[in-house]
Write an enzyme that holds these catalytic residues in place. Structure first.
Site, mmCIF file in Angstrom:
data_model
loop_
_atom_site.group_PDB
_atom_site.id
_atom_site.type_symbol
_atom_site.label_atom_id
_atom_site.label_comp_id
_atom_site.label_asym_id
_atom_site.label_seq_id
_atom_site.Cartn_x
_atom_site.Cartn_y
_atom_site.Cartn_z
ATOM 1 N N ASP A 129 128.866 -2.036 65.955
ATOM 2 C CA ASP A 129 129.860 -1.353 66.779
ATOM 3 C C ASP A 129 129.246 -1.223 68.178
ATOM 4 O OD1 ASP A 129 132.122 0.335 67.474
ATOM 5 O OD2 ASP A 129 130.685 1.991 67.398
ATOM 6 N N CYS A 138 125.143 4.974 31.848
ATOM 7 C CA CYS A 138 124.448 3.716 32.103
ATOM 8 C C CYS A 138 125.470 2.631 32.417
ATOM 9 C CB CYS A 138 123.591 3.309 30.902
ATOM 10 S SG CYS A 138 124.551 2.966 29.420
ATOM 11 N N CYS A 197 127.935 1.790 29.760
ATOM 12 C CA CYS A 197 129.069 2.702 29.659
ATOM 13 C C CYS A 197 130.233 2.209 30.506
ATOM 14 C CB CYS A 197 128.659 4.107 30.110
ATOM 15 S SG CYS A 197 127.370 4.877 29.109
ATOM 16 N N ASP A 210 128.410 4.229 64.228
ATOM 17 C CA ASP A 210 128.084 5.653 64.394
ATOM 18 C C ASP A 210 129.298 6.554 64.356
ATOM 19 O OD1 ASP A 210 128.299 6.829 67.702
ATOM 20 O OD2 ASP A 210 129.156 4.942 66.999
ATOM 21 N N ASP A 244 134.115 3.963 62.216
ATOM 22 C CA ASP A 244 133.283 2.969 61.560
ATOM 23 C C ASP A 244 133.150 3.214 60.055
ATOM 24 O OD1 ASP A 244 132.675 1.667 63.996
ATOM 25 O OD2 ASP A 244 131.147 3.169 64.428
#
Length: 754
Positions: free
Chosen positions: A437, A24, A27, A638, A642
């Site tokens: 891009d 969690c 933690c 893509d 990138d």
């Protein structure tokens, strides 16, 4: 530098370590505090979502082993095998997979065992054997399949902290023990004129629902390192080097600066260096995003992870190991993925205060009733305190976020929007800057012939196109494919070309009969003695301003035709940009192409802000600059190049037809090439966050109203005392309202107006 100076200004080292066994957000806070308490540690940043710790420390004072011991003292573990190409990443991935499998198994079995308990509790409450059956079925759910809640609650208690696991452990544990007492000793209540209620179904269902929420959380976290694995796979395992004129194969880890490395067609380049002999076309799209391979010759630089397309060459290794461009990209992705989110989820923030307050209210309720409850003080004290814990159960709180996210993700999938990161889905509605891009994102990623102008009063152009087809069919240049596609579309027949010659980096030449034909750039035209260059130069200048690549087709001493090639814009690009701008978002274009190309594309799309010649590190720096100015940034890309920018952005969006690495690095993937779905993703985020906030409201309103009522505040005025059974029903109703509200999201529309 003197020894005193070194003490005052130590050389700090920054490493990223995988962290195991966190369950969690609390933690992560514990691990971070443990690391910060170690002498010699300057900074520590623990990311629960990425299961990683970034630590900046003085290696002269503290070692990774000491850091690990500090984390282990808190009940967690630190993987100190560095760099990440060693077992550190693999150990983390194995641990995540094992944890996901365990949670999936215990959630399934909890649901199976809880179902008959719920049926008995709802329809057979007065059936005495049903209590014993419910006891037998609930015990393994609470104390075996739900044991992690008790373990984590105990860890928190050891350090004076409490979280949602604490409340789950207390409410389910007390509800079970209270029910078990009533099962074996019902006369205790019957003698006092009260019914011995049992709440096994509440304890069992709480464990099941909370486990389901954690399962959804682990499912999202399990994929965070796949981009890193694929980036690492770009580097070959073995390479050939030249020693005293002989080839020798060695592991890539053994390559040293100065080694002469041999690269053949189709092979990946293992390290960074400079070509010493040979030439070739190299696909550098993983660095620049440019679809067209680059011609490389002697003294040109080559980079690890790029792919050799044509020819063989030898290069001298210069940057190896962690110093290569590929290694730096991997580190950039790791640091971006491991960086802490700008804000914790609202549920975690409130739970940090809510849990101890509820426990305090339950204890206070017990004490007050014990003192002022009269002859039924003990029974009222027990019933009201248990009612407080039951009605304040975080079941609805635990479901508020995952159910909204789950429905939002499902709706996204129905609309070709794949959501991989719930946190980014929540954050996307705040995006005010969208960065695109160019190649493969705003454009198709496939060069095409967009114009051809014949400069001479030529004979049949079909016959000339046939000659051009014959020439280009023998070419090694990637642009030749675009010219070939155009010529073939004209249904022309190629003649037989003789004396074909490929001039690397310039073009091609061949003969048909006595005529010499040339196709290539301006440099080749001048070398071939072409005289009518003025018209070519005029057209070439105009087309280059539009971002086109220009080649000429010439016969003997004159240019016959000028050909423009371009990577065409996606049909949806303009509308997508306009829609985003109408939504109030600033749109930027960052590309590895030249500034002139960037300007041309930006002009066509109505984008005001653009930047060309941007390498991966430049994109990351630009994104960080915008974020430091207070913007929430989304990156749409893509390519492999990138991936660092996608990881650095607040929200990362990849095109579904892009590279696997970009898709894995992104938190949102469009399963369509239609860029208008970028705006739809933002609208989906807004609808999801709206639903999530409504869920949290309903989750807490029951507690705000129900906890005081369960504590008995109405008793002095009305004589009403909330029965724990009603408290359990209210808890269940809060869960039902949260789930039902989430399901409403399925019927919302994502249609946009431009």
């Amino acid at each position: 530098m003197t020894a005193e100076d070194m003490k005052e200004n130590p050389v700090l080292q920054k490493n990223s370590f995988p962290v195991l066994d966190m369950s969690c957000a609390a933690c992560a806070v514990n691990v971070e505090s443990a690391l910060k308490s170690v002498p010699g540690v300057k900074k520590a940043n623990v990311n629960f979502a990425a299961n990683s710790a970034q630590v900046e420390y003085d290696p002269a004072v503290v070692s990774p082993e000491i850091l690990r011991q500090a984390v282990q003292s808190m009940g967690y573990d630190l993987v100190i095998n560095q760099p990440p190409t060693d077992d550190g990443t693999r150990v983390l991935q194995d641990a995540q997979h094992q944890r996901y499998t365990e949670i999936k198994s215990r959630t399934l079995w909890s649901a199976i065992l809880s179902t008959p308990v719920v049926i008995i509790g709802m329809f057979f409450m007065s059936w005495e054997p049903g209590m014993y059956i419910s006891l037998a079925l609930t015990a393994p759910v609470v104390f075996y399949f739900g044991r992690s809640f008790f373990v984590h609650a105990f860890r928190q208690a050891k350090h004076g902290r409490a979280n949602m696991d604490t409340l789950v452990a207390l409410s389910t544990g007390i509800a079970f023990l209270f029910s078990a007492f009533n099962t074996f000793f019902p006369e205790f209540w019957l003698q006092r004129g009260l019914h011995a209620h049992v709440y096994y179904e509440a304890a069992a269902v709480i464990i099941t629902f909370i486990s389901l929420g954690k399962l959804l959380e682990e499912r999202a976290k399990a994929k965070t390192s796949s981009a890193i694995k694929k980036l690492m796979s770009l580097q070959p395992q073995y390479v050939r080097i030249e020693i005293q004129g002989q080839e020798k194969e060695i592991p890539v880890s053994a390559v040293q600066p100065g080694h002469l490395v041999i690269v053949k067609p189709g092979e990946k380049i293992p390290v960074d260096g400079v070509i010493t002999s040979g030439h070739s076309y190299i696909d550098e799209s993983m660095l620049t995003g440019e679809a067209v391979p680059v011609f490389k010759k002697e003294n040109d630089r080559v980079y690890a992870g790029t792919v050799n397309q044509q020819g063989s060459f030898v290069f001298e290794a210069q940057q190896v190991g962690a110093q290569t461009m590929l290694a730096r990209i991997i580190r950039t992705v790791q640091e971006a993925q491991g960086s802490k989110a700008p804000a914790q989820k609202l549920a975690d923030k409130v739970a940090g205060v809510f849990v101890p307050v509820v426990i305090l209210i339950a204890l206070l309720t017990f004490v007050v009733w014990l003192i002022a409850g009269g002859e039924d003080a003990l029974s009222h004290a027990l019933l009201t305190s248990v009612s407080v814990l039951v009605i304040a159960c975080p079941c609805a709180l635990g479901l508020a976020t995952p159910t909204a996210i789950m429905v939002g993700i499902g709706k996204g999938a129905e609309n070709n929007i794949l959501i991989k990161d719930a946190e980014s889905l929540e954050r996307a509605h705040r995006v005010d800057v969208v960065i695109f891009d160019k190649t493969g994102t705003l454009t198709e990623g496939k060069p095409k012939v967009v114009d051809i102008t014949w400069l001479e009063n030529t004979r049949d152009t079909n016959s000339l196109l046939g000659i051009l087809l014959a020439l280009e069919s023998k070419s090694e240049h990637p642009m030749a494919q675009a010219v070939l596609a155009y010529c073939r579309s004209q249904s022309v027949a190629p003649p037989t070309i003789s004396e074909f010659e490929n001039i690397p980096g310039k073009g091609i030449r061949g003969k048909l009969g006595e005529a010499v034909y040339v196709a290539g750039n301006e440099e080749l035209l001048k070398e071939s003695g072409i005289v009518n260059l003025s018209d070519f130069e005029l057209l070439s200048g105009q087309w280059k301003k539009r971002g086109n690549t220009v080649i000429a087709f010439a016969e003997n001493e004159k240019v016959l035709a000028v050909i423009a090639l371009a990577d065409e814009l996606r049909s949806s690009a303009f509308e997508a940009v306009q829609t985003l701008q109408q939504q109030g978002k600033q749109v930027y274009l960052l590309t590895g192409d030249h500034q002139a190309t960037a300007r041309s594309v930006a002009s066509q799309l109505g984008i005001i802000h653009f930047k060309g010649s941007a390498l991966p590190a430049d994109k990351v720096h630009f994104i960080h600059t915008l974020k430091n100015r207070g913007h929430t940034v989304a990156m749409v890309g893509d390519g492999i190049n990138d991936a660092p920018a996608l990881a650095a952005a607040d929200v990362s969006i990849a095109m579904g037809k892009g590279t696997d690495i970009a898709i894995d690095a992104a938190s949102i993937t469009l399963l369509t090439s239609d860029l208008r779905f970028v705006a739809k993703a933002f609208k989906l985020s807004s609808l999801t966050v709206q639903t999530l906030r409504q869920n949290l409201f309903w989750a807490f309103i029951y507690n705000i109203i129900g906890v005081p009522v369960a504590a008995g505040v109405l008793y002095p005025f009305t004589g009403f005392l909330l029965n724990p059974m009603i408290a359990g029903a209210a808890m269940a109703l809060s869960s039902v309202s949260v789930v039902s509200n989430s399901l409403r999201l399925r019927f919302k529309k994502l249609n946009l107006k431009c």
